[in-house]
Design a protein around this motif. Structure first.
Motif: not given
Length: 144
Positions: A43-47, A61-63, A74-76, A120-124
């Motif tokens: 699986d993947y998430v691309e930013l 993080s990507v959650q 959470v993926a830091n 979600a793309l999260v700033t923590s």
């Protein structure tokens, strides 16, 4: 946010009424990696940084959570994403069907559904605790 699935490739759309990030956004989500007939093993998430300046993702993080769940994996993230560039977060793998992904910028462990879920793309790096997508917003830490 609203996630739509088409042949295992998921596009993420922001919920109406909430601001969209002016720089780093989630550009692609792929769940079901490694499953029978999967295009990729993981699986993947691309930013994507659609802004005009580099963004330091350290401490972000990507959650991921299931569609109805409130337990987020959470993926830091670390490093910088230059303007006009992509950042690949490789997640979990199924049984092994499919091709390898390119080298990852970050690695997570989420086993993402091929059909539905929340990303979600999260700033923590603190895990979100919300359930339904509507419960997650507004949240100053959620970037996309």
């Amino acid at each position: 946010m609203l996630a739509l699935c088409l042949l295992g490739l998921v596009s993420v759309l922001p919920s109406a009424g909430f601001a969209i990030s002016t720089d780093v956004v989630i550009s692609q989500v792929y769940g079901g990696g490694g499953n029978t007939g999967a295009q990729f093993k993981n699986d993947y998430v691309e930013l994507f940084n659609r802004g005009s300046t580099a963004v330091d993702l350290t401490g972000w993080s990507v959650q991921y959570a299931s569609a109805t769940g409130n337990t987020w994996t959470v993926a830091n993230l670390t490093g910088t994403i230059a303007p006009g560039r992509y950042y690949l977060v490789v997640q979990g793998a199924g049984a092994g069907a499919g091709a390898d992904l390119p080298a990852a910028d970050a690695v997570g462990t989420a086993m993402m559904s091929a059909n539905n879920g929340k990303v979600a793309l999260v700033t923590s790096t603190s895990a979100l605790t919300c359930g339904a997508s509507a419960d997650c917003l507004p949240n100053a830490n959620i970037r996309d």
